[in-house]
Design a protein around this motif. Structure first.
Motif, PDB file in Angstrom:
ATOM      1  N   ASP A  52       5.239  -6.857 -15.077  1.00 17.34           N
ATOM      2  CA  ASP A  52       6.253  -6.772 -15.940  1.00 17.34           C
ATOM      3  C   ASP A  52       7.255  -7.724 -14.984  1.00 17.34           C
ATOM      4  OD1 ASP A  52       5.540  -4.196 -16.888  1.00 17.34           O
ATOM      5  OD2 ASP A  52       5.933  -2.794 -15.489  1.00 17.34           O
ATOM      6  N   ARG A  53       6.940  -8.335 -13.609  1.00 15.52           N
ATOM      7  CA  ARG A  53       7.724  -9.539 -12.710  1.00 15.52           C
ATOM      8  C   ARG A  53       7.430 -10.381 -13.659  1.00 15.52           C
ATOM      9  NH1 ARG A  53       6.287  -6.410  -8.323  1.00 15.52           N
ATOM     10  NH2 ARG A  53       4.331  -7.824  -8.186  1.00 15.52           N
ATOM     11  N   VAL A  55       7.287 -10.663 -17.119  1.00 18.59           N
ATOM     12  CA  VAL A  55       7.598 -10.677 -18.145  1.00 18.59           C
ATOM     13  C   VAL A  55       8.706 -11.226 -18.060  1.00 18.59           C
ATOM     14  CG1 VAL A  55       8.298  -8.507 -20.132  1.00 18.59           C
ATOM     15  CG2 VAL A  55       6.167  -8.943 -19.550  1.00 18.59           C
ATOM     16  N   ARG A  56      10.028  -9.930 -17.039  1.00 18.51           N
ATOM     17  CA  ARG A  56      11.039 -10.540 -15.977  1.00 18.51           C
ATOM     18  C   ARG A  56      11.295 -11.760 -16.387  1.00 18.51           C
ATOM     19  NH1 ARG A  56      10.244  -5.562 -13.293  1.00 18.51           N
ATOM     20  NH2 ARG A  56      10.472  -6.411 -11.796  1.00 18.51           N
ATOM     21  N   ARG A  57      10.898 -12.600 -15.342  1.00 23.99           N
ATOM     22  CA  ARG A  57      11.019 -14.128 -15.309  1.00 23.99           C
ATOM     23  C   ARG A  57      10.381 -15.003 -16.233  1.00 23.99           C
ATOM     24  NH1 ARG A  57       8.097 -13.007  -9.150  1.00 23.99           N
ATOM     25  NH2 ARG A  57       9.476 -11.831  -8.362  1.00 23.99           N
ATOM     26  N   GLU A  62       6.104  -9.491 -23.565  1.00 26.53           N
ATOM     27  CA  GLU A  62       5.326  -8.034 -23.849  1.00 26.53           C
ATOM     28  C   GLU A  62       4.098  -8.422 -24.148  1.00 26.53           C
ATOM     29  OE1 GLU A  62       8.616  -5.295 -24.894  1.00 26.53           O
ATOM     30  OE2 GLU A  62      10.040  -6.060 -23.042  1.00 26.53           O
ATOM     31  N   ARG A  65       1.840  -9.091 -21.945  1.00 23.58           N
ATOM     32  CA  ARG A  65       1.113  -7.747 -20.782  1.00 23.58           C
ATOM     33  C   ARG A  65       0.454  -6.546 -21.151  1.00 23.58           C
ATOM     34  NH1 ARG A  65       6.466  -4.590 -20.231  1.00 23.58           N
ATOM     35  NH2 ARG A  65       6.121  -3.918 -22.060  1.00 23.58           N
TER      36      ARG A  65
END
Length: 287
Positions: A52-53, A55-57, A62, A65
Protein backbone atom coordinates in the motif's frame (compact mmCIF):
# COMPACT_ATOMS: atom_id res chain seq x y z
CA UNK A 1 17.94 -23.57 -15.90
CA UNK A 2 14.44 -24.36 -14.78
CA UNK A 3 12.57 -21.17 -13.95
CA UNK A 4 11.41 -21.08 -10.34
CA UNK A 5 7.66 -20.60 -10.12
CA UNK A 6 6.86 -21.93 -6.62
CA UNK A 7 8.78 -20.28 -3.78
CA UNK A 8 8.50 -20.99 -0.09
CA UNK A 9 9.40 -18.43 2.57
CA UNK A 10 9.63 -19.49 6.21
CA UNK A 11 9.13 -16.60 8.61
CA UNK A 12 7.26 -13.38 7.93
CA UNK A 13 9.01 -10.82 10.08
CA UNK A 14 10.83 -7.83 8.62
CA UNK A 15 13.05 -9.94 6.36
CA UNK A 16 10.66 -12.74 5.45
CA UNK A 17 7.85 -10.35 4.57
CA UNK A 18 10.19 -8.33 2.37
CA UNK A 19 11.44 -11.43 0.54
CA UNK A 20 7.88 -12.66 0.02
CA UNK A 21 6.78 -9.25 -1.28
CA UNK A 22 9.63 -9.00 -3.78
CA UNK A 23 8.99 -12.54 -5.03
CA UNK A 24 5.24 -11.98 -5.39
CA UNK A 25 5.84 -8.74 -7.27
CA UNK A 26 8.20 -10.72 -9.50
CA UNK A 27 5.41 -13.08 -10.53
CA UNK A 28 6.11 -16.09 -8.31
CA UNK A 29 3.61 -18.24 -6.46
CA UNK A 30 4.74 -17.58 -2.87
CA UNK A 31 3.80 -19.71 0.13
CA UNK A 32 4.73 -18.14 3.47
CA UNK A 33 4.99 -20.23 6.63
CA UNK A 34 4.61 -18.78 10.10
CA UNK A 35 4.43 -20.44 13.50
CA UNK A 36 0.75 -19.73 14.20
CA UNK A 37 -2.34 -18.55 12.31
CA UNK A 38 -2.12 -15.28 14.24
CA UNK A 39 1.48 -14.74 13.12
CA UNK A 40 0.45 -15.48 9.53
CA UNK A 41 -2.27 -12.81 9.73
CA UNK A 42 0.27 -10.33 11.07
CA UNK A 43 2.66 -11.24 8.27
CA UNK A 44 0.05 -10.69 5.57
CA UNK A 45 -0.80 -7.36 7.19
CA UNK A 46 2.89 -6.35 7.10
CA UNK A 47 3.19 -7.19 3.38
CA UNK A 48 -0.10 -5.49 2.52
CA UNK A 49 1.01 -2.35 4.35
CA UNK A 50 4.28 -2.28 2.42
CA UNK A 51 2.51 -2.71 -0.91
CA UNK A 52 0.00 0.00 0.00
CA UNK A 53 2.88 2.38 0.74
CA UNK A 54 4.29 1.56 -2.67
CA UNK A 55 0.98 2.55 -4.26
CA UNK A 56 0.82 5.82 -2.32
CA UNK A 57 4.36 6.70 -3.37
CA UNK A 58 3.73 5.90 -7.01
CA UNK A 59 6.09 2.90 -7.07
CA UNK A 60 3.40 0.51 -8.30
CA UNK A 61 -0.21 0.58 -9.42
CA UNK A 62 -3.19 -0.73 -7.51
CA UNK A 63 -3.53 -3.46 -10.13
CA UNK A 64 0.05 -4.65 -9.59
CA UNK A 65 -0.46 -4.55 -5.81
CA UNK A 66 -3.56 -6.72 -6.11
CA UNK A 67 -1.78 -9.17 -8.41
CA UNK A 68 1.08 -9.49 -5.92
CA UNK A 69 -1.32 -10.13 -3.02
CA UNK A 70 -3.14 -12.77 -5.08
CA UNK A 71 0.14 -14.68 -5.51
CA UNK A 72 0.64 -14.94 -1.74
CA UNK A 73 -0.69 -17.72 0.45
CA UNK A 74 0.02 -18.51 4.10
CA UNK A 75 0.35 -21.57 6.29
CA UNK A 76 1.52 -22.53 9.77
CA UNK A 77 2.45 -26.07 8.69
CA UNK A 78 5.90 -26.58 7.14
CA UNK A 79 4.55 -29.75 5.57
CA UNK A 80 2.74 -27.54 3.06
CA UNK A 81 6.15 -26.68 1.57
CA UNK A 82 6.26 -30.12 -0.08
CA UNK A 83 5.74 -28.83 -3.64
CA UNK A 84 8.14 -25.86 -3.47
CA UNK A 85 11.06 -25.64 -5.90
CA UNK A 86 13.04 -23.16 -3.79
CA UNK A 87 12.62 -22.33 -0.09
CA UNK A 88 14.17 -19.43 1.82
CA UNK A 89 14.11 -19.55 5.60
CA UNK A 90 14.06 -16.16 7.33
CA UNK A 91 13.43 -17.07 10.96
CA UNK A 92 15.19 -15.65 14.02
CA UNK A 93 18.99 -15.35 13.92
CA UNK A 94 19.44 -18.35 16.17
CA UNK A 95 21.50 -21.41 15.24
CA UNK A 96 19.17 -23.98 16.84
CA UNK A 97 15.99 -22.47 15.39
CA UNK A 98 17.43 -22.23 11.88
CA UNK A 99 18.89 -25.74 12.06
CA UNK A 100 15.52 -27.19 13.06
CA UNK A 101 13.77 -25.38 10.20
CA UNK A 102 16.30 -26.51 7.60
CA UNK A 103 16.20 -30.07 8.91
CA UNK A 104 12.39 -30.10 8.69
CA UNK A 105 12.39 -28.63 5.18
CA UNK A 106 14.85 -31.32 4.10
CA UNK A 107 12.30 -33.93 5.15
CA UNK A 108 9.17 -32.34 3.67
CA UNK A 109 10.27 -30.71 0.39
CA UNK A 110 9.66 -33.43 -2.20
CA UNK A 111 11.87 -32.24 -5.07
CA UNK A 112 15.39 -33.61 -4.37
CA UNK A 113 16.86 -30.78 -6.46
CA UNK A 114 15.02 -28.00 -4.58
CA UNK A 115 17.30 -25.34 -3.12
CA UNK A 116 17.10 -24.70 0.63
CA UNK A 117 18.43 -21.20 1.28
CA UNK A 118 19.05 -19.56 4.63
CA UNK A 119 18.78 -15.81 5.11
CA UNK A 120 21.32 -15.58 7.91
CA UNK A 121 23.36 -12.51 8.81
CA UNK A 122 26.31 -14.36 10.30
CA UNK A 123 25.84 -18.08 10.99
CA UNK A 124 28.11 -20.59 9.19
CA UNK A 125 26.21 -22.13 6.28
CA UNK A 126 28.02 -25.46 6.58
CA UNK A 127 26.54 -25.99 10.06
CA UNK A 128 23.07 -25.86 8.52
CA UNK A 129 23.88 -27.85 5.40
CA UNK A 130 25.25 -30.87 7.27
CA UNK A 131 21.98 -31.10 9.22
CA UNK A 132 20.31 -32.22 5.98
CA UNK A 133 20.47 -35.16 3.59
CA UNK A 134 21.05 -32.72 0.71
CA UNK A 135 24.01 -30.53 1.74
CA UNK A 136 24.74 -29.74 -1.89
CA UNK A 137 21.42 -27.89 -2.17
CA UNK A 138 21.88 -25.67 0.93
CA UNK A 139 23.21 -22.12 0.45
CA UNK A 140 23.28 -18.80 2.26
CA UNK A 141 21.22 -16.03 0.70
CA UNK A 142 21.60 -12.88 2.81
CA UNK A 143 19.11 -10.13 1.95
CA UNK A 144 19.26 -6.61 3.38
CA UNK A 145 16.57 -4.57 5.13
CA UNK A 146 14.29 -3.24 3.73
CA UNK A 147 14.29 -6.02 1.15
CA UNK A 148 12.01 -4.28 -1.40
CA UNK A 149 14.45 -1.32 -1.48
CA UNK A 150 17.92 -2.75 -0.95
CA UNK A 151 19.40 -4.24 -4.13
CA UNK A 152 22.09 -6.45 -2.63
CA UNK A 153 21.98 -10.16 -1.84
CA UNK A 154 25.07 -11.90 -0.51
CA UNK A 155 25.38 -15.47 -1.79
CA UNK A 156 27.31 -17.73 0.58
CA UNK A 157 28.15 -21.24 -0.62
CA UNK A 158 29.36 -23.66 2.03
CA UNK A 159 32.12 -26.17 1.35
CA UNK A 160 29.28 -28.60 0.72
CA UNK A 161 27.26 -26.41 -1.70
CA UNK A 162 27.31 -27.62 -5.29
CA UNK A 163 28.38 -25.35 -8.15
CA UNK A 164 24.96 -25.95 -9.74
CA UNK A 165 23.15 -24.72 -6.61
CA UNK A 166 25.28 -21.57 -6.54
CA UNK A 167 24.60 -20.90 -10.23
CA UNK A 168 20.85 -21.55 -9.91
CA UNK A 169 20.62 -19.29 -6.85
CA UNK A 170 22.54 -16.47 -8.54
CA UNK A 171 20.27 -16.63 -11.58
CA UNK A 172 17.17 -16.76 -9.42
CA UNK A 173 18.25 -13.72 -7.42
CA UNK A 174 19.25 -11.62 -10.43
CA UNK A 175 16.84 -12.70 -13.15
CA UNK A 176 13.68 -13.36 -11.14
CA UNK A 177 14.03 -11.18 -8.04
CA UNK A 178 15.91 -8.33 -9.77
CA UNK A 179 18.70 -8.23 -7.19
CA UNK A 180 22.45 -7.66 -7.46
CA UNK A 181 24.59 -10.38 -5.93
CA UNK A 182 28.07 -10.66 -4.44
CA UNK A 183 29.65 -13.96 -3.45
CA UNK A 184 30.89 -14.11 0.13
CA UNK A 185 32.98 -16.65 2.02
CA UNK A 186 31.36 -18.96 4.54
CA UNK A 187 32.90 -17.07 7.46
CA UNK A 188 30.89 -15.32 10.18
CA UNK A 189 29.65 -11.95 8.98
CA UNK A 190 30.41 -12.77 5.35
CA UNK A 191 31.47 -9.51 3.61
CA UNK A 192 29.07 -6.77 4.68
CA UNK A 193 28.53 -7.51 8.37
CA UNK A 194 32.18 -8.38 8.97
CA UNK A 195 32.92 -4.76 8.01
CA UNK A 196 29.72 -3.09 9.21
CA UNK A 197 29.26 -4.51 12.71
CA UNK A 198 32.58 -3.27 14.18
CA UNK A 199 31.68 0.21 12.91
CA UNK A 200 28.25 0.06 14.58
CA UNK A 201 29.70 -1.23 17.83
CA UNK A 202 32.33 1.54 17.82
CA UNK A 203 29.51 4.09 17.66
CA UNK A 204 27.83 2.47 20.68
CA UNK A 205 31.12 2.66 22.59
CA UNK A 206 31.41 6.37 21.78
CA UNK A 207 27.95 6.99 23.23
CA UNK A 208 28.73 4.88 26.31
CA UNK A 209 31.97 6.78 26.91
CA UNK A 210 30.23 10.14 26.59
CA UNK A 211 32.50 11.10 23.70
CA UNK A 212 29.59 12.35 21.59
CA UNK A 213 25.81 12.20 21.45
CA UNK A 214 23.98 9.80 19.16
CA UNK A 215 22.73 12.79 17.18
CA UNK A 216 26.22 14.22 16.66
CA UNK A 217 27.72 10.85 15.74
CA UNK A 218 25.01 10.26 13.16
CA UNK A 219 25.17 13.79 11.79
CA UNK A 220 28.94 13.51 11.48
CA UNK A 221 28.83 10.29 9.47
CA UNK A 222 25.92 11.43 7.32
CA UNK A 223 27.39 14.82 6.42
CA UNK A 224 31.08 14.06 6.76
CA UNK A 225 31.16 10.67 5.03
CA UNK A 226 28.01 10.91 2.87
CA UNK A 227 26.41 7.93 4.62
CA UNK A 228 22.64 7.91 4.00
CA UNK A 229 22.07 6.98 7.65
CA UNK A 230 24.28 7.31 10.71
CA UNK A 231 25.35 4.25 12.71
CA UNK A 232 22.96 4.71 15.64
CA UNK A 233 19.94 5.25 13.42
CA UNK A 234 21.03 2.20 11.42
CA UNK A 235 21.27 0.18 14.62
CA UNK A 236 17.71 1.19 15.49
CA UNK A 237 16.55 0.18 12.01
CA UNK A 238 18.25 -3.22 12.04
CA UNK A 239 17.32 -3.96 15.65
CA UNK A 240 19.68 -3.87 18.59
CA UNK A 241 18.93 -7.50 19.46
CA UNK A 242 19.78 -8.58 15.93
CA UNK A 243 23.09 -6.71 16.01
CA UNK A 244 23.90 -8.17 19.43
CA UNK A 245 23.28 -11.68 18.08
CA UNK A 246 25.45 -11.05 15.01
CA UNK A 247 28.22 -9.58 17.17
CA UNK A 248 28.14 -12.62 19.47
CA UNK A 249 28.55 -14.92 16.46
CA UNK A 250 31.40 -12.85 15.06
CA UNK A 251 33.19 -12.73 18.40
CA UNK A 252 32.69 -16.46 18.89
CA UNK A 253 34.48 -17.14 15.60
CA UNK A 254 37.21 -14.49 15.56
CA UNK A 255 37.77 -13.68 19.27
CA UNK A 256 38.61 -10.10 18.25
CA UNK A 257 37.64 -7.36 20.78
CA UNK A 258 36.18 -5.15 18.04
CA UNK A 259 33.39 -7.74 17.58
CA UNK A 260 32.46 -7.97 21.28
CA UNK A 261 29.03 -6.42 22.04
CA UNK A 262 29.47 -3.35 24.32
CA UNK A 263 27.84 -3.40 27.74
CA UNK A 264 25.49 -0.56 26.73
CA UNK A 265 24.15 -2.60 23.82
CA UNK A 266 23.50 -5.57 26.09
CA UNK A 267 21.75 -3.37 28.68
CA UNK A 268 19.49 -1.81 26.04
CA UNK A 269 18.52 -5.20 24.67
CA UNK A 270 17.80 -6.47 28.17
CA UNK A 271 15.57 -3.42 28.74
CA UNK A 272 13.65 -4.09 25.52
CA UNK A 273 14.98 -0.96 23.82
CA UNK A 274 15.45 -2.68 20.48
CA UNK A 275 15.05 0.26 18.10
CA UNK A 276 12.24 1.01 15.69
CA UNK A 277 10.43 -2.28 16.22
CA UNK A 278 10.04 -1.65 19.97
CA UNK A 279 9.49 2.10 19.68
CA UNK A 280 12.67 2.99 21.52
CA UNK A 281 16.40 2.54 20.93
CA UNK A 282 19.00 5.26 20.58
CA UNK A 283 16.03 7.37 19.45
CA UNK A 284 12.33 7.33 20.26
CA UNK A 285 9.70 6.34 17.69
CA UNK A 286 6.00 7.05 17.63
CA UNK A 287 3.87 3.91 17.51
Amino acid sequence: METISRLGVVGCGLMGSGIAEVAARGGLDVLVAETTPEAAVAGRRRITGSLDRGVRRGKLTEELRDLALARLSFTHDLGDMADRQFVIEAVAENRDIKTNVIRTLDKVVADPDAVLATNTSSLPIVDLSVATERPGQVIGMHFFNPVPVQQLVELIPALTTSADTLDRTRRFATEQLGKVTVQAPDCSGFVVNALLVPYLLAAVRMVAAGSASAEDIDRGMELGCAHPMGPLRLLDLVGLDTVESIADTLYDEYKEPLYAPPALLRRMVAAGHLGRKSGRGFYGYAS
